[in-house]
Design a protein around this motif. Structure first.
Motif, PDB file in Angstrom:
ATOM      1  N   HIS A  32     -52.411 -69.893  66.314  1.00 26.38           N
ATOM      2  CA  HIS A  32     -52.269 -70.691  67.539  1.00 26.38           C
ATOM      3  C   HIS A  32     -53.314 -71.792  67.628  1.00 26.38           C
ATOM      4  N   GLU A  33     -54.515 -71.500  67.121  1.00 32.87           N
ATOM      5  CA  GLU A  33     -55.591 -72.496  67.219  1.00 32.87           C
ATOM      6  C   GLU A  33     -56.123 -72.790  65.829  1.00 32.87           C
ATOM      7  N   PRO A  34     -56.586 -74.013  65.604  1.00 37.13           N
ATOM      8  CA  PRO A  34     -57.123 -74.314  64.271  1.00 37.13           C
ATOM      9  C   PRO A  34     -58.475 -73.652  64.055  1.00 37.13           C
ATOM     10  N   GLY A  35     -58.810 -73.389  62.817  1.00 35.12           N
ATOM     11  CA  GLY A  35     -60.144 -72.862  62.520  1.00 35.12           C
ATOM     12  C   GLY A  35     -60.083 -71.702  61.544  1.00 35.12           C
ATOM     13  N   GLU A  36     -61.188 -71.539  60.794  1.00 31.21           N
ATOM     14  CA  GLU A  36     -61.243 -70.530  59.740  1.00 31.21           C
ATOM     15  C   GLU A  36     -61.233 -69.115  60.284  1.00 31.21           C
ATOM     16  N   ASP A  37     -61.836 -68.960  61.477  1.00 33.17           N
ATOM     17  CA  ASP A  37     -62.057 -67.600  61.953  1.00 33.17           C
ATOM     18  C   ASP A  37     -61.049 -67.185  63.019  1.00 33.17           C
ATOM     19  N   GLU A  90     -46.507 -81.046  42.807  1.00 32.47           N
ATOM     20  CA  GLU A  90     -47.108 -79.801  42.316  1.00 32.47           C
ATOM     21  C   GLU A  90     -48.570 -79.750  42.777  1.00 32.47           C
ATOM     22  N   GLY A  91     -48.976 -78.634  43.393  1.00 34.18           N
ATOM     23  CA  GLY A  91     -50.374 -78.474  43.800  1.00 34.18           C
ATOM     24  C   GLY A  91     -50.737 -79.169  45.091  1.00 34.18           C
ATOM     25  N   GLN A  92     -49.735 -79.734  45.783  1.00 33.80           N
ATOM     26  CA  GLN A  92     -50.019 -80.435  47.046  1.00 33.80           C
ATOM     27  C   GLN A  92     -50.441 -79.427  48.114  1.00 33.80           C
ATOM     28  N   SER A  93     -51.448 -79.787  48.927  1.00 33.32           N
ATOM     29  CA  SER A  93     -51.929 -78.803  49.892  1.00 33.32           C
ATOM     30  C   SER A  93     -51.609 -79.182  51.335  1.00 33.32           C
ATOM     31  N   THR A  94     -50.983 -80.329  51.552  1.00 29.22           N
ATOM     32  CA  THR A  94     -50.617 -80.683  52.932  1.00 29.22           C
ATOM     33  C   THR A  94     -49.195 -80.240  53.223  1.00 29.22           C
ATOM     34  N   TRP A  95     -48.925 -80.090  54.508  1.00 31.19           N
ATOM     35  CA  TRP A  95     -47.624 -79.545  54.922  1.00 31.19           C
ATOM     36  C   TRP A  95     -46.880 -80.524  55.803  1.00 31.19           C
ATOM     37  N   PRO A  96     -45.556 -80.409  55.883  1.00 33.78           N
ATOM     38  CA  PRO A  96     -44.790 -81.315  56.740  1.00 33.78           C
ATOM     39  C   PRO A  96     -45.129 -81.092  58.212  1.00 33.78           C
ATOM     40  N   ALA A  97     -44.612 -81.948  59.072  1.00 35.12           N
ATOM     41  CA  ALA A  97     -44.956 -81.889  60.493  1.00 35.12           C
ATOM     42  C   ALA A  97     -44.095 -80.901  61.260  1.00 35.12           C
ATOM     43  N   LYS A  98     -42.964 -80.492  60.679  1.00 35.31           N
ATOM     44  CA  LYS A  98     -42.023 -79.675  61.438  1.00 35.31           C
ATOM     45  C   LYS A  98     -41.665 -78.386  60.714  1.00 35.31           C
ATOM     46  N   THR A 151     -46.887 -76.499  69.027  1.00 43.07           N
ATOM     47  CA  THR A 151     -47.576 -76.823  67.781  1.00 43.07           C
ATOM     48  C   THR A 151     -48.465 -75.649  67.393  1.00 43.07           C
ATOM     49  N   VAL A 152     -48.338 -75.221  66.166  1.00 47.79           N
ATOM     50  CA  VAL A 152     -49.196 -74.168  65.643  1.00 47.79           C
ATOM     51  C   VAL A 152     -49.905 -74.714  64.410  1.00 47.79           C
ATOM     52  N   TYR A 153     -50.728 -73.866  63.757  1.00 47.89           N
ATOM     53  CA  TYR A 153     -51.521 -74.391  62.647  1.00 47.89           C
ATOM     54  C   TYR A 153     -51.253 -73.622  61.377  1.00 47.89           C
ATOM     55  N   ILE A 154     -51.047 -74.366  60.300  1.00 45.70           N
ATOM     56  CA  ILE A 154     -50.801 -73.760  58.996  1.00 45.70           C
ATOM     57  C   ILE A 154     -51.980 -74.112  58.108  1.00 45.70           C
ATOM     58  N   SER A 155     -52.271 -73.247  57.144  1.00 46.40           N
ATOM     59  CA  SER A 155     -53.405 -73.489  56.256  1.00 46.40           C
ATOM     60  C   SER A 155     -54.670 -73.716  57.080  1.00 46.40           C
ATOM     61  N   GLN A 156     -54.804 -72.925  58.119  1.00 49.26           N
ATOM     62  CA  GLN A 156     -55.950 -72.870  59.031  1.00 49.26           C
ATOM     63  C   GLN A 156     -56.121 -74.076  59.947  1.00 49.26           C
ATOM     64  N   THR A 157     -55.847 -75.267  59.451  1.00 46.29           N
ATOM     65  CA  THR A 157     -56.205 -76.430  60.269  1.00 46.29           C
ATOM     66  C   THR A 157     -55.086 -77.441  60.473  1.00 46.29           C
ATOM     67  N   GLN A 158     -53.997 -77.352  59.678  1.00 43.63           N
ATOM     68  CA  GLN A 158     -52.995 -78.415  59.778  1.00 43.63           C
ATOM     69  C   GLN A 158     -51.971 -78.119  60.861  1.00 43.63           C
ATOM     70  N   PRO A 159     -51.774 -79.041  61.801  1.00 41.88           N
ATOM     71  CA  PRO A 159     -50.785 -78.794  62.859  1.00 41.88           C
ATOM     72  C   PRO A 159     -49.370 -78.879  62.314  1.00 41.88           C
ATOM     73  N   ILE A 210     -39.641 -76.725  65.644  1.00 39.94           N
ATOM     74  CA  ILE A 210     -38.566 -77.505  66.270  1.00 39.94           C
ATOM     75  C   ILE A 210     -37.301 -76.674  66.459  1.00 39.94           C
ATOM     76  N   GLY A 211     -37.234 -75.516  65.804  1.00 39.19           N
ATOM     77  CA  GLY A 211     -36.011 -74.723  65.949  1.00 39.19           C
ATOM     78  C   GLY A 211     -36.274 -73.260  65.649  1.00 39.19           C
ATOM     79  N   ILE A 212     -35.335 -72.406  66.115  1.00 39.16           N
ATOM     80  CA  ILE A 212     -35.446 -70.970  65.863  1.00 39.16           C
ATOM     81  C   ILE A 212     -34.106 -70.479  65.328  1.00 39.16           C
ATOM     82  N   VAL A 213     -34.137 -69.744  64.209  1.00 39.59           N
ATOM     83  CA  VAL A 213     -32.900 -69.136  63.682  1.00 39.59           C
ATOM     84  C   VAL A 213     -32.907 -67.645  64.010  1.00 39.59           C
TER      85      VAL A 213
END
Lengths: 436, 233, 404
Positions: C110-115, C154-162, C185-193, C197-200
């Motif tokens: 829910h919140e960014p950060g390592e801990d 290959e090896g990219q560490s950023t994620w899409p916005a949605k 908005t939630v956070y993936i890889s600790q810090t990326q928002p 946009i949808g629920i299945v």
């Protein structure tokens, strides 16, 4: 006397054939079920390299997240980061050391008519081969020197060599793997350790790999890696960032000859981690482990839960069958009370009666054991066909197990027969004869 | 009253027919003490089994206390055995797992008496045979004569009209046999009809009436006149 | 009920025989209840829905080995070819297959950060055709748009916005109101928002043994990778006909890659649960054999004890017992022994279950199952003793007058 008892036992078994059959079936089924599950457990927990399992150590370092420990802090991570295994390799503090990971790739045969071949590979150090006593038909592993000079070499499995070179000595020839020309230095003979102890993380009972290549091919991105990767910290873009990251994906083995060597190496590891702490890494308390092969298999719980549960169940099943036999033997022997009384009147001592009835129990035990062996054989066949690949090579009866089956049947039936026999021997002859 | 008219019992095996009883006729009156003698294989046990409703017969007519036995089904025969007949066997046939009290209790259970009634009858009858003090003993703890007395207590517990005894003294020495016989005579005095099968001529003589069975037939009647005269007198 | 006291006293004189049967019944009950419990546990796992249109879907792997190969261009051509094959509903490139036991996982927080606490999830990299290709049901929010789909190096560490997540995952992140997850908005890889946009309705993770198997997320990525999967959904009933056609078309369109492992989702499910299935079959066999052995054991012992008691039974008959009463005696005797065994069995079943719970993390057994075991074993006992009891009832009363 023995043959006389045997004959009596035989007569008695035939005379009460229904009851005897019931007992033989009960023991057979019990033994069959027990042996099936015991065999699977036995093979799963077998020592794959008994000659030196106590000298090979798997290295674990706790490099994980200080906020969220690996495995809830019970065990350190099951693999090492690239950084740590490279450092340990360079330190060369053990008699032998090996860094490895799983790899895969496509071999393009020289003959354009042949289809390309997807192979499972292992990228490892030169020490892998002598360390794990890998048998060769042709050539040998590569040397430490060729690791240092980053030579493009490869060791093939027998099956791969058969496919590519029709089983001929291919040492010195080249293959094209992922576009790299690799020189064949050795061909491994059939080698399928069960469990495949050297890499538990990608499946303890998988087959060993089709090709073995030097680890530097992975680091230099010449070949793709597979297997498990676990990260607790984002790693940044690109492969170099990945190599430098805190992701764990390499396995590290050392060979240490003595307890002293082990203690020294443990000390070395602790010193290494202390040193790394200065760079802000290893924030968790010191937890570096050296586990020899059997400890490692044990800690990774290689024996499947299902197999253990079924063994527990089947042993209870055997117990039911034995209780059944005790009951039936008791009924049978006590039913013979008049005969026993008469035998005593005719001069049978308790000892001779005891021998007679124990031998009868033993006969039933042996027959039950033989039936059990047959059933265990069928049981293992069906376990193999039901579970498929998962149980491949884990469901075969060897001579040891076959003998154990019959001995188990014999011993347990004799034990089951003890109480009924004791009761039979203590029948009062006078009473039996009076009521006649 | 027991009346048998032309009773036949034929044992059929694959190829042999055996006539165990042949046109067997007998009448036993209320209060009688009849002894049945005869050589081995003469059919006296078959007679006893049929008289005691333990076996069925092939044809003929059998009236027990006015009831046509031939028309009874298995359950009916069980009931009748339980209510009207008491048995004494040569081998005593006590149930080894049960103590004396429980042994006497067996037929009373089948009769369906309540607990109080059963207790009264068990104690009364064990008293009668002189074993009341040993109620909690197992049969194996008794001598043969004592076991037979328990069997008699068991037979009498249901107040049967008829007491059927099969060689009751066969397994006993003469002294014990005498005491068992006296007991039977006492019981007869008190009004129970007794039919006793025995091969012992001396014992047979102690009955009011003796019949002999030979080849499945009642072949001879003895000392009937003496008994009858006594009865008339 | 009449004879209970008598039977008990008679049994007390033959304790061992009765005890042996009682123990057998107890152990049988212990094993039976726990085995059935394990079977049910597995069956429940197997019945969970994957969320896919399993009957009409298959996948294949595409492994590129040629050098200087334009992966991106070939991917578009391949997808175009497959999607335009008559009979195909839709197709996507994907990084992992549900139920296949290998895949990727990430964690959302829910919140960014390592801990900060994060919840693990399976991650599927797909494009805007995913919902249609996999046969998913969108229950809230919207699908990806074609312009949302990014190319992943290959090896990219950023994620899409949605992202689109499963309902189970939404319930986990927003326990009060899962529908409120849309737009958050939630956070993936600790810090990326990343925005939901949808629920299945459902889409299982690849690992059927994982306790978070219902948690998955879709991200709009097409991968530039040498190894990938194509997931294809066909019109109802045309799967088997189209599998070889598509394999052949792809393989022949380009020799610098290998098309392998053309597999239906049904096969994947079968393989995924093969161990479960096998274990269940074995356990069923064990339960049946065990019950039979115990049953026959009771038959054997009862026949023997009746043979020994022939004279006694004859005497009882002579003393006026009806056939029914004799039968009832033996049925009652068995009932008493069974009751004793079943009581021990109840404790045994619970004890074994506690061991299984401690050792293998199983859940505790239900009361109904124990009740089922109790009833079954009473029935087995009574059925087993029926034949011997009938045999006893058939003993002729005249046996009593026989000397031997």
């Amino acid at each position: 006397m023995f043959s006389y008892y045997l004959r009596l036992a035989w007569i008695s078994i035939l005379r009460h054939w229904g009851l005897s059959l019931l007992m033989i079936c009960a023991i057979g089924l019990g033994i069959g079920a027990a042996m099936t599950t015991i065999t699977v457990n036995y093979l799963m927990s077998a020592n794959p390299i008994p000659e030196k399992s106590a000298q090979l150590y798997y290295v674990q370092l706790d490099s994980w997240d200080v906020n969220d420990p690996f495995d809830d802090g019970l065990n350190p991570p099951d693999q090492l980061t690239y950084t740590d295994s490279t450092n340990l390799m360079l330190a060369k503090q053990a008699f032998r050391q090996n860094v490895q990971t799983q790899a895969f790739g496509v071999i393009e045969p020289e003959d354009p008519e042949m289809l390309p071949l997807i192979v499972n590979g292992r990228a490892n150090s030169a020490d892998f081969f002598p360390m794990f006593n890998v048998p060769f038909i042709y050539g040998s592993g590569w040397s430490n020197k060729s690791d240092e000079s980053k030579e493009f070499v490869v060791v093939l499995s027998k099956a791969t060599n058969d496919k590519l070179f029709g089983g001929a000595d291919s040492v010195g020839k080249s293959i094209k793997l992922e576009g790299n020309m690799l020189r064949v230095v050795g061909v491994i003979d059939n080698w399928q350790p069960k469990p495949r102890f050297y890499d538990i993380t990608t499946g303890a009972f998988n087959d060993s790999e089709d090709v073995f290549v030097p680890f530097h091919l992975i680091a230099d991105e010449k070949i793709s890696r597979s297997g498990n990767t676990n990260c607790w910290k984002p790693s940044g873009d690109g492969f170099q960032a990945f190599l430098a990251s805190e992701c764990i994906w390499t396995q590290f083995w050392v060979e240490l000859k003595t307890e002293q060597d082990k203690a020294d190496y443990q000390q070395f590891l602790n010193a290494y981690v202390q040193e790394q702490k200065q760079f802000g890494r290893f924030q968790r308390p010191l937890d570096n482990r050296l586990s020899h092969v059997m400890q490692w298999l044990e800690s990774q719980e290689v024996v499947a839960d299902d197999a253990q549960m079924m063994m527990a169940m089947s042993l209870m099943f055997l117990l039911v069958c034995l209780l059944n036999t005790v009951g039936l033997l008791l009924a049978k022997f006590l039913g013979k009370a008049p005969e026993i009384g008469l035998r005593q009147a005719l001069g049978a001592s308790k000892r001779t009666l005891f021998s007679q009835y124990i031998i009868e129990s033993a006969c039933i035990g042996i027959l039950g054991g033989l039936l059990g062996l047959t059933l265990a054989f069928i049981g293992l066949k069906s376990v193999e066909s039901l579970y498929g690949d998962y149980m491949k090579g884990l469901a075969s009866l060897d001579t040891n197990m076959a003998i154990s089956a019959v001995v188990l049947a014999l011993v347990s039936t004799i034990l089951a027969g003890l109480y009924p026999t004791w009761r039979a021997c203590n029948i009062q002859p006078a009473q039996q004869l009076k009521s006649q | 009253m027991l009346i048998m008219k032309n009773i036949n019992k034929i044992f059929q095996t694959a190829d042999i027919q055996t006539h165990a009883l042949r046109d067997f006729c007998l009448q036993v009156n209320e209060g009688d003490f009849v002894s049945v003698t005869g050589p081995s294989g003469s059919g006296k046990t078959t007679f006893l089994n049929i008289a005691g409703l333990l076996e069925t017969f092939s044809n003929g007519e059998f009236l027990l206390d006015g009831e046509d036995v031939g028309k009874l089904n298995d359950n009916g025969r069980s009931r009748m055995r339980n209510e009207k007949i008491g048995f004494i066997f040569q081998g005593f046939n006590l149930i080894p797992d049960l103590n004396l009290y429980d042994n006497v209790d067996v037929p009373l259970r089948y009769r369906g008496f309540n607990a109080k009634e059963r207790k009264f009858r068990i104690e009364q009858n064990l008293e009668r045979v002189g074993l009341a003090s040993r109620m909690k003993h197992l049969p194996s703890q008794l001598s043969g004569g004592q076991q037979q007395r328990v069997a008699i207590a068991r037979a009498l517990a249901t107040d049967p009209r008829f007491l059927l005894a099969d060689e009751p003294t066969g397994n006993l020495d003469s002294e014990m046999a005498q005491s068992v016989m006296s007991l039977l005579e006492d019981i007869n005095q008190q009004g129970t009809t007794i039919i006793m099968v025995t091969h012992d001529a001396q014992l047979a003589q102690r009955a009011k009436r003796t019949i002999q069975v030979k080849d499945g037939k009642v072949s001879e009647l003895e000392n009937i006149s003496r008994q009858h005269n006594q009865a008339i007198a | 009920m009449l004879e209970t006291g008598l039977i008990l006293r008679a049994l007390a004189r033959n304790k061992i025989g009765a005890l042996l049967i009682a123990l057998q019944i107890a152990l049988t009950m212990t094993i039976m209840v726990n085995a059935i419990f394990m079977i049910q546990d597995r069956q429940q796992q197997m019945q969970r829905k994957s969320g896919l249109d399993e009957k009409n879907s298959f996948y294949l792997t595409n492994t590129v080995f040629g050098q200087d190969y334009n992966i991106q261009a070939h991917l578009q051509t391949d997808l175009h070819t497959i999607r335009n094959t008559p009979g195909v509903v839709d197709a996507i490139q994907i990084n992992a297959i549900p139920l296949s036991s290998s895949g990727w996982s990430m964690a959302l927080q829910h919140e960014p950060g390592e801990d900060k606490d994060a919840v693990g999830t399976a991650i599927y990299m797909v494009d805007d055709h995913a919902i249609n290709s996999m046969g998913l049901t969108l229950v809230a929010g919207a699908n990806f748009q074609p312009e949302d789909v990014e190319l992943r190096k290959e090896g990219q560490s950023t994620w899409p916005a949605k992202t689109i997540i499963t309902q189970a995952f939404a319930e986990n992140l927003y326990p009060d109101n899962w529908q409120s997850a849309v737009g958050k908005t939630v956070y993936i890889s600790q810090t990326q928002p990343i925005q939901i946009i949808g629920i299945v309705a459902a889409l299982q993770a690849p690992w059927n043994g994982w306790n978070g198997v219902e948690r998955s997320m879709l991200v709009p990525f097409q991968r530039e990778s040498k190894g990938s999967y194509y997931f294809i959904r066909t019109e109802a009933g045309r799967r088997d006909e189209l599998m070889p056609i598509i394999e052949k078309t792809l393989a022949e369109s380009d020799k610098k890659r290998i098309i392998r492992r053309v597999t239906t989702i049904e096969d994947t499910r079968e393989r995924s649960y093969r161990q479960h299935n096998a274990t269940n079959k074995i356990l069923t066999t064990v339960v049946i054999t065990l019950t039979l052995i115990t049953g026959f054991g009771i038959v054997g012992l009862a026949i023997f004890s009746i043979n020994r008691r022939t004279k006694q039974i004859g005497t009882r008959r002579a003393l006026g017992a009806t056939k029914g009463q004799i039968m009832r005696y033996f049925m009652m005797e068995n009932f008493i022994i069974s009751t004793f065994g079943i009581i021990i069995g109840c404790f045994g079943a619970v004890a074994l279950n506690m061991w299984l719970v401690n050792t293998f993390n199983l859940s505790p057994i239900s009361f109904q199952l124990v009740a089922f075991g109790v009833i079954t074993l009473f029935i087995v006992g009574q059925l087993a003793v029926l034949y011997p009891a009938r045999k006893a009832a058939m003993i002729a009363p005249a046996t009593a007058t026989r000397t031997i």
